[in-house]
Design a protein around this motif. Structure first.
Motif, PDB file in Angstrom:
ATOM      1  N   SER A   1       0.828  -1.216   0.000  1.00  0.00           N
ATOM      2  CA  SER A   1       0.000   0.000   0.000  1.00  0.00           C
ATOM      3  C   SER A   1       0.862   1.266   0.000  1.00  0.00           C
ATOM      4  CB  SER A   1      -0.961   0.010   1.189  1.00  0.00           C
ATOM      5  OG  SER A   1      -0.288   0.249   2.411  1.00  0.00           O
ATOM      6  N   HIS A   2       2.034   1.204   0.585  1.00  0.00           N
ATOM      7  CA  HIS A   2       2.945   2.356   0.591  1.00  0.00           C
ATOM      8  C   HIS A   2       3.828   2.391  -0.650  1.00  0.00           C
ATOM      9  CE1 HIS A   2       1.739   3.668   4.516  1.00  0.00           C
ATOM     10  NE2 HIS A   2       1.922   2.440   4.979  1.00  0.00           N
ATOM     11  N   ILE A   3       4.380   1.236  -1.010  1.00  0.00           N
ATOM     12  CA  ILE A   3       5.283   1.156  -2.156  1.00  0.00           C
ATOM     13  C   ILE A   3       4.577   1.591  -3.436  1.00  0.00           C
ATOM     14  CG2 ILE A   3       6.568  -0.457  -3.632  1.00  0.00           C
ATOM     15  CD1 ILE A   3       6.999  -2.118  -0.955  1.00  0.00           C
ATOM     16  N   SER A   4       3.335   1.167  -3.589  1.00  0.00           N
ATOM     17  CA  SER A   4       2.589   1.463  -4.812  1.00  0.00           C
ATOM     18  C   SER A   4       1.982   2.863  -4.816  1.00  0.00           C
ATOM     19  CB  SER A   4       1.481   0.427  -5.003  1.00  0.00           C
ATOM     20  OG  SER A   4       0.556   0.516  -3.926  1.00  0.00           O
ATOM     21  N   GLU A   5       2.060   3.545  -3.692  1.00  0.00           N
ATOM     22  CA  GLU A   5       1.572   4.927  -3.579  1.00  0.00           C
ATOM     23  C   GLU A   5       0.127   5.094  -4.065  1.00  0.00           C
ATOM     24  OE1 GLU A   5       4.720   8.132  -4.229  1.00  0.00           O
ATOM     25  OE2 GLU A   5       5.323   6.505  -5.603  1.00  0.00           O
ATOM     26  N   GLY A   6      -0.774   4.934  -3.181  1.00  0.00           N
ATOM     27  CA  GLY A   6      -2.157   5.198  -3.543  1.00  0.00           C
ATOM     28  C   GLY A   6      -3.103   4.045  -3.293  1.00  0.00           C
TER      29      GLY A   6
ATOM     30  N   GLU B   1      15.299   5.637 -10.816  1.00  0.00           N
ATOM     31  CA  GLU B   1      14.913   6.859 -10.095  1.00  0.00           C
ATOM     32  C   GLU B   1      13.659   6.617  -9.254  1.00  0.00           C
ATOM     33  OE1 GLU B   1      17.610   7.459 -13.152  1.00  0.00           O
ATOM     34  OE2 GLU B   1      15.541   6.842 -13.532  1.00  0.00           O
ATOM     35  N   GLU B   2      12.701   5.884  -9.813  1.00  0.00           N
ATOM     36  CA  GLU B   2      11.480   5.603  -9.063  1.00  0.00           C
ATOM     37  C   GLU B   2      11.757   4.707  -7.866  1.00  0.00           C
ATOM     38  OE1 GLU B   2       8.068   5.793 -12.526  1.00  0.00           O
ATOM     39  OE2 GLU B   2       9.537   4.156 -12.589  1.00  0.00           O
ATOM     40  N   LEU B   3      12.679   3.761  -8.006  1.00  0.00           N
ATOM     41  CA  LEU B   3      13.057   2.910  -6.874  1.00  0.00           C
ATOM     42  C   LEU B   3      13.733   3.715  -5.767  1.00  0.00           C
ATOM     43  CD1 LEU B   3      14.446  -0.237  -8.705  1.00  0.00           C
ATOM     44  CD2 LEU B   3      12.525  -0.194  -7.088  1.00  0.00           C
ATOM     45  N   SER B   4      14.417   4.780  -6.150  1.00  0.00           N
ATOM     46  CA  SER B   4      15.141   5.607  -5.187  1.00  0.00           C
ATOM     47  C   SER B   4      14.267   6.688  -4.554  1.00  0.00           C
ATOM     48  CB  SER B   4      16.337   6.277  -5.872  1.00  0.00           C
ATOM     49  OG  SER B   4      17.236   5.295  -6.329  1.00  0.00           O
ATOM     50  N   LYS B   5      13.059   6.847  -5.049  1.00  0.00           N
ATOM     51  CA  LYS B   5      12.152   7.883  -4.534  1.00  0.00           C
ATOM     52  C   LYS B   5      11.782   7.604  -3.086  1.00  0.00           C
ATOM     53  CE  LYS B   5       7.552   9.796  -5.104  1.00  0.00           C
ATOM     54  NZ  LYS B   5       6.256   9.627  -5.750  1.00  0.00           N
ATOM     55  N   ASN B   6      11.876   8.634  -2.257  1.00  0.00           N
ATOM     56  CA  ASN B   6      11.487   8.497  -0.863  1.00  0.00           C
ATOM     57  C   ASN B   6       9.974   8.605  -0.715  1.00  0.00           C
ATOM     58  OD1 ASN B   6      14.243   8.434  -0.294  1.00  0.00           O
ATOM     59  ND2 ASN B   6      13.918   9.548   1.623  1.00  0.00           N
ATOM     60  N   ILE B   7       9.456   7.830   0.224  1.00  0.00           N
ATOM     61  CA  ILE B   7       8.036   7.866   0.561  1.00  0.00           C
ATOM     62  C   ILE B   7       7.933   8.049   2.070  1.00  0.00           C
ATOM     63  CG2 ILE B   7       5.856   6.591   0.586  1.00  0.00           C
ATOM     64  CD1 ILE B   7       6.973   4.951  -1.770  1.00  0.00           C
ATOM     65  N   LYS B   8       7.250   9.096   2.459  1.00  0.00           N
ATOM     66  CA  LYS B   8       7.078   9.371   3.877  1.00  0.00           C
ATOM     67  C   LYS B   8       5.867   8.589   4.383  1.00  0.00           C
ATOM     68  CE  LYS B   8       6.918  13.005   7.256  1.00  0.00           C
ATOM     69  NZ  LYS B   8       7.035  14.426   7.517  1.00  0.00           N
ATOM     70  N   ILE B   9       6.065   7.901   5.495  1.00  0.00           N
ATOM     71  CA  ILE B   9       4.987   7.132   6.112  1.00  0.00           C
ATOM     72  C   ILE B   9       4.776   7.648   7.527  1.00  0.00           C
ATOM     73  CG2 ILE B   9       4.224   4.855   6.908  1.00  0.00           C
ATOM     74  CD1 ILE B   9       5.954   3.626   4.692  1.00  0.00           C
ATOM     75  N   GLU B  10       3.532   7.963   7.820  1.00  0.00           N
ATOM     76  CA  GLU B  10       3.149   8.335   9.178  1.00  0.00           C
ATOM     77  C   GLU B  10       2.018   7.409   9.582  1.00  0.00           C
ATOM     78  OE1 GLU B  10       2.400  12.527   9.613  1.00  0.00           O
ATOM     79  OE2 GLU B  10       4.227  13.047   8.526  1.00  0.00           O
TER      80      GLU B  10
END
Length: 166
Positions: A60-65, A103-112
């Protein structure tokens, strides 16, 4: 080896291992898969369910959305449903990663979340999901041995690396 190649290889390996485990555990009875033994989770099936549920959470986080629906994951409980769900999730991760750029693999995703806050790259979350599954699959082998199941498949990375194309 590039990050893209490494992560792709890792999710392909994970998918292979998941399928090996499901093929192996498909030959076991409901009674064996639900026999209680001491571990992080009380049964092999509940451990598999946890691996899948955690992969879904990270997906759910990796796929963004894609929203993680905890209640929906609780509804999956039969042997066949858990087997199909974990196989589907593992293949979905392979398909997704194969279509990502470095680049997409290196993209940071913030999780709260209610448990933690972090801001790591997609590949680090992918790595975590894979390593988490590896940890619990090791427990499944030990749980199996404790209840008399001694025919676990060989799933070492090097074994896959050597024989995956044969």
């Amino acid at each position: 080896m590039s990050l893209k190649a490494l992560v792709t290889k890792t999710v392909q390996y994970n998918n292979w291992v998941v399928n090996k485990y499901i093929d192996w555990l498909s030959t076991k009875s409901e009674e064996q898969l639900n026999q209680e033994t001491i571990s992080s989770f009380p049964t092999i099936l509940k451990t598999l369910h946890h691996i899948w549920q955690t992969q879904e959470y990270w997906w759910s986080h990796i796929s963004e959305g894609n929203e993680f629906d905890f209640e929906k994951t609780l509804a999956v409980s039969s042997k066949e449903d858990v087997f199909n769900a974990i196989k589907s999730n593992s293949q979905k991760l392979v398909d997704y990663v194969e279509n990502l750029s470095e680049e997409e693999l290196s993209k940071n995703i913030k999780i709260e979340s209610q448990w933690f806050q972090c801001d790591f790259s997609k590949y680090e979350y992918i790595q975590h999901a894979i390593l988490h599954g590896t940890y619990h699959r090791g427990q499944i082998v030990t749980m199996g041995r404790n209840i008399g199941i001694t025919d676990a498949p060989m799933t070492d990375f090097n074994f896959w690396n050597i024989y995956k194309d044969q």
